[in-house]
Scaffold this motif. Sequence first.
Motif, mmCIF file in Angstrom:
data_model
loop_
_atom_site.group_PDB
_atom_site.id
_atom_site.type_symbol
_atom_site.label_atom_id
_atom_site.label_comp_id
_atom_site.label_asym_id
_atom_site.label_seq_id
_atom_site.Cartn_x
_atom_site.Cartn_y
_atom_site.Cartn_z
ATOM 1 N N GLY A 1 0.775 -1.229 0.000
ATOM 2 C CA GLY A 1 0.000 0.000 0.000
ATOM 3 C C GLY A 1 0.807 1.279 0.000
ATOM 4 O O GLY A 1 0.286 2.340 0.324
ATOM 5 N N GLY A 2 2.078 1.216 -0.323
ATOM 6 C CA GLY A 2 2.906 2.406 -0.421
ATOM 7 C C GLY A 2 3.884 2.608 0.721
ATOM 8 O O GLY A 2 4.644 3.563 0.715
ATOM 9 N N ALA A 3 3.899 1.698 1.698
ATOM 10 C CA ALA A 3 4.842 1.834 2.813
ATOM 11 C C ALA A 3 6.280 1.647 2.341
ATOM 12 O O ALA A 3 7.182 2.370 2.775
ATOM 13 N N ASN A 4 6.496 0.707 1.426
ATOM 14 C CA ASN A 4 7.840 0.427 0.900
ATOM 15 C C ASN A 4 7.746 0.292 -0.615
ATOM 16 O O ASN A 4 6.902 -0.443 -1.128
ATOM 17 N N TRP A 5 8.652 0.977 -1.314
ATOM 18 C CA TRP A 5 8.690 0.954 -2.773
ATOM 19 C C TRP A 5 9.996 0.336 -3.246
ATOM 20 O O TRP A 5 11.043 0.566 -2.644
ATOM 21 N N LEU A 6 9.937 -0.430 -4.341
ATOM 22 C CA LEU A 6 11.113 -1.051 -4.935
ATOM 23 C C LEU A 6 11.220 -0.594 -6.385
ATOM 24 O O LEU A 6 10.266 -0.730 -7.157
ATOM 25 N N ASN A 7 12.387 -0.060 -6.775
ATOM 26 C CA ASN A 7 12.623 0.332 -8.158
ATOM 27 C C ASN A 7 13.079 -0.915 -8.914
ATOM 28 O O ASN A 7 14.079 -1.530 -8.563
ATOM 29 N N VAL A 8 12.335 -1.286 -9.974
ATOM 30 C CA VAL A 8 12.634 -2.507 -10.722
ATOM 31 C C VAL A 8 13.238 -2.212 -12.096
ATOM 32 O O VAL A 8 13.278 -3.097 -12.956
ATOM 33 N N LEU A 9 13.750 -1.000 -12.297
ATOM 34 C CA LEU A 9 14.366 -0.640 -13.577
ATOM 35 C C LEU A 9 15.518 -1.577 -13.930
ATOM 36 O O LEU A 9 15.637 -2.021 -15.073
ATOM 37 N N PRO B 1 17.287 3.631 -19.442
ATOM 38 C CA PRO B 1 16.041 4.265 -19.014
ATOM 39 C C PRO B 1 15.244 4.789 -20.207
ATOM 40 O O PRO B 1 15.786 5.422 -21.098
ATOM 41 N N ARG B 2 13.961 4.495 -20.214
ATOM 42 C CA ARG B 2 13.029 4.959 -21.245
ATOM 43 C C ARG B 2 11.755 5.415 -20.546
ATOM 44 O O ARG B 2 11.411 4.925 -19.478
ATOM 45 N N TRP B 3 11.026 6.321 -21.162
ATOM 46 C CA TRP B 3 9.796 6.859 -20.616
ATOM 47 C C TRP B 3 8.779 5.738 -20.424
ATOM 48 O O TRP B 3 8.430 5.027 -21.368
ATOM 49 N N VAL B 4 8.280 5.559 -19.214
ATOM 50 C CA VAL B 4 7.250 4.567 -18.929
ATOM 51 C C VAL B 4 5.911 5.187 -19.327
ATOM 52 O O VAL B 4 5.382 6.040 -18.627
ATOM 53 N N ALA C 1 10.442 5.235 -26.286
ATOM 54 C CA ALA C 1 11.850 5.642 -26.305
ATOM 55 C C ALA C 1 12.150 6.745 -27.317
ATOM 56 O O ALA C 1 13.313 7.048 -27.555
ATOM 57 N N HIS C 2 11.121 7.358 -27.907
ATOM 58 C CA HIS C 2 11.405 8.327 -28.974
ATOM 59 C C HIS C 2 12.199 9.525 -28.469
ATOM 60 O O HIS C 2 12.967 10.104 -29.214
ATOM 61 N N ARG C 3 12.077 9.884 -27.196
ATOM 62 C CA ARG C 3 12.859 11.010 -26.661
ATOM 63 C C ARG C 3 14.332 10.642 -26.480
ATOM 64 O O ARG C 3 15.163 11.506 -26.267
ATOM 65 N N SER C 4 14.620 9.354 -26.558
ATOM 66 C CA SER C 4 16.010 8.887 -26.497
ATOM 67 C C SER C 4 16.536 8.599 -27.898
ATOM 68 O O SER C 4 17.514 7.883 -28.063
ATOM 69 N N ASP C 5 15.839 9.134 -28.923
ATOM 70 C CA ASP C 5 16.192 8.913 -30.326
ATOM 71 C C ASP C 5 16.207 7.417 -30.648
ATOM 72 O O ASP C 5 17.093 6.912 -31.324
#
Length: 178
Positions: A27-35, A46-49, A68-72
Amino acid sequence: ALAESPKSADVLWAGTDDGNLWVTKDGGANWLNVLDNLKKAGLPGPRWVSTIEPSRAHEGRCYVCLDAHRSDDDKPYLFVTEDHGQTWKPIAGNLPPFGSTRVLREDLHNPDLLYLGTEFALFASLNRGGAWHKINGSTLPTVAIHEIAQPTTANEIVAGTHGRSIWILDVTTLRQMK
């Protein structure tokens, strides 16, 4: 992009325009970055999600669509996880090698049916991204699809386009196909 799991209100997903993808199972107590897990599955960086689509059928399953268009980079980037982002599998399969991916949605009634909007077309997959089929037909021109909505009272999808208004398609047949 933000999304709540239809299976559990405690499972939330958040994606950013700089490519970070976060998940919480409490519910938002702990967040994990899965990139980094996405990179292991083939994301070059990294690409725009652009969209996050938690499954209505399985709590740990979630689809992500990255633009990913902003990353060419105009390649399509689509991934699915079955374990809350610990591992990912690419599902861009037989899509054209160019055309930024904008939106991915799981069908409301058939979890094997996915809809995908790209820079140039609308696609459907009958096997959760194993193979994609262009469904533009003759009535939808080549146009960027930015959103796909599914009314709960009709067997239709509504595709929001860039510059060509909206397009409505009856998906009764697609929902019945195997």
